[in-house]
Design an enzyme around this catalytic site. Sequence first.
Site, PDB file in Angstrom:
ATOM      1  N   LYS A   1      33.519  85.115  56.066  1.00 39.43           N
ATOM      2  CA  LYS A   1      32.785  84.490  54.883  1.00 39.43           C
ATOM      3  C   LYS A   1      33.905  83.786  54.222  1.00 39.43           C
ATOM      4  CE  LYS A   1      29.043  85.168  52.530  1.00 39.43           C
ATOM      5  NZ  LYS A   1      27.641  85.470  53.113  1.00 39.43           N
TER       6      LYS A   1
ATOM      7  N   ASN B   1      22.444  82.040  55.362  1.00 37.54           N
ATOM      8  CA  ASN B   1      23.131  81.963  54.017  1.00 37.54           C
ATOM      9  C   ASN B   1      24.129  80.697  53.700  1.00 37.54           C
ATOM     10  OD1 ASN B   1      21.303  84.367  53.660  1.00 37.54           O
ATOM     11  ND2 ASN B   1      22.914  85.529  52.644  1.00 37.54           N
TER      12      ASN B   1
ATOM     13  N   GLU C   1      29.464  91.555  48.798  1.00 32.86           N
ATOM     14  CA  GLU C   1      29.073  91.481  50.207  1.00 32.86           C
ATOM     15  C   GLU C   1      28.772  92.853  51.022  1.00 32.86           C
ATOM     16  OE1 GLU C   1      27.640  88.695  53.182  1.00 32.86           O
ATOM     17  OE2 GLU C   1      28.575  88.174  51.287  1.00 32.86           O
ATOM     18  N   ASP C   2      27.733  93.049  51.666  1.00 32.78           N
ATOM     19  CA  ASP C   2      27.701  93.961  52.531  1.00 32.78           C
ATOM     20  C   ASP C   2      27.693  95.468  51.533  1.00 32.78           C
ATOM     21  OD1 ASP C   2      26.994  92.399  54.564  1.00 32.78           O
ATOM     22  OD2 ASP C   2      28.931  92.654  55.494  1.00 32.78           O
TER      23      ASP C   2
ATOM     24  N   TYR D   1      58.575  77.519  40.447  1.00 30.46           N
ATOM     25  CA  TYR D   1      58.720  78.775  40.138  1.00 30.46           C
ATOM     26  C   TYR D   1      59.913  78.798  38.808  1.00 30.46           C
ATOM     27  CZ  TYR D   1      59.133  83.904  41.064  1.00 30.46           C
ATOM     28  OH  TYR D   1      59.401  85.235  40.998  1.00 30.46           O
TER      29      TYR D   1
ATOM     30  N   ALA E   1      18.223  92.203  50.329  1.00 34.52           N
ATOM     31  CA  ALA E   1      17.978  91.070  50.692  1.00 34.52           C
ATOM     32  C   ALA E   1      16.279  90.975  50.365  1.00 34.52           C
ATOM     33  CB  ALA E   1      18.037  90.617  52.108  1.00 34.52           C
TER      34      ALA E   1
ATOM     35  N   GLY F   1      15.402  96.367  51.152  1.00 35.44           N
ATOM     36  CA  GLY F   1      16.789  96.464  51.016  1.00 35.44           C
ATOM     37  C   GLY F   1      17.088  95.458  49.846  1.00 35.44           C
TER      38      GLY F   1
END
Length: 488
Positions: A171, A395, A213-214, A116, A275, A273
């Site tokens: 994830k 996946n 994602e999603d 630091y 995928a 969709g």
Amino acid sequence: MAITRMPSAGFSITIRIAVTADASSIGRLTTSVGEAGAIVTALDVVDSDPTHVIVDLTCDTADAGHADQVVDALTALDGVDVRKVSDRTFLLHLGGKIEVTSKVALRNRDELSRAYTPGVARVCMAIAENPADARRLTIKRNTVAVVSDGSAVLGLGNLGPAASLPVMEGKAALFKRFGGVDAWPVVLDTQDTDEIVQIVKAIAPAYGGINLEDIAAPRCFEIEARLREALDIPVFHDDQHGTAICVLAALTNALRVVGKRLEDVRVVVSGAGAAGTAIMKLLLRQGVGDIIAYDREGALHRGLTGLNSAWQWLAENTNKENYSGDLPGAIRGADVFIGVSAPNLLTGDDIAQMAKDSIVFALANPDPEVDPREARKHAAVVATGRSDQPNQINNVLAFPGVFRGMLDAHAEEFTEEMAIAAARAIADVVGEEKINPTVIVPSVFDSRVAPAVAAAVRAAAHNPSPLPAADPGPADLPEIAANASATP
């Protein structure tokens, strides 16, 4: 008791039970659980006295309602006292699943001064003079943002950002476990496309890659395309490209098993969709014989009106015979069925109408489009997304290695060459001499997978080669992540 859904570790419970200490008591417990349709996975004696035994009985159930039925069945037994029921999935999530730990020790003033102030100022100035050094001197070198707006969480729908957080945490944990990649959830309290793009652009300097994602289709196509255009780091929508990579890898080996060529087969994809669209585009790029896309509006075909731009493109570039009927009719005579949609759309009798040596990938989770037990009576190769069935297409076979390779290569974008290289690497890990109808993809725990995928992606990043020519249809195919305003 008839249980149509299959028990899963995702609905595992541990039941603490006091039971009379006789020779048959434990057997009565396990028999009752089995008769209720659950699977006993562990039984541990916690305590005992001359008259009673206290045990923890762990079992997999099909869903929360089934778990209640199992508990009720045990409670009804003579001499049994159910004292506590614990949902093991909720216990695992208490306090979250990931944390930040320091890579450097801060044990004294000397170490603090270098990590630091004042020492860190020199590093800041070096990066200001040469921004590319951020990849070498900061977490950017190995860090990915897992970004979601919570609009398409698993198969559950639009749950919002807070409810998406457990998935994004998971994830991030998978990134670290399988790829050695540091990932962090970034859940956004907006579902406005422009806002999402602006926010991700603003936070991008801290990351070496963005994993979307999603995010619901078709909005996810535009978000990815705009971010790919704006950023100098890879943008990867796992629901699209991770799924497509894994499906191509699995299909490569499945076709080897049945002795068919991709250019000769007809494929039906249920679910157009994120995928499904990415799967179909990758298969078209590889020269698949024909595809019929099926979704809520039915089979996508030329002449169907009111379609969004993504579906319109699919209608124009698939379905050579312009089929317009129902899903069972679409798969009649088809070689391959790929489901990324909803449970229980087909029966074993429907699968029986497919071509000889058919291939079924029923990937809806937790309940597939067709019962895999019924599908296996008629299809030569069956795969699902479930971990308790053979040939799990997951996946996690792809994204940790893909990002590991892109980060190592300091890649500025994700390319189709990388996708195809990753799919080939996954397929080849199994080995042509070892594939069979129940082994078309490696285990997600196979330690060879992520390094093989990473190496293939690094090679594709450093030495991109032209893709093999194919003639998929009447129009030139756009890139995988083309802008949704024109194509998906």
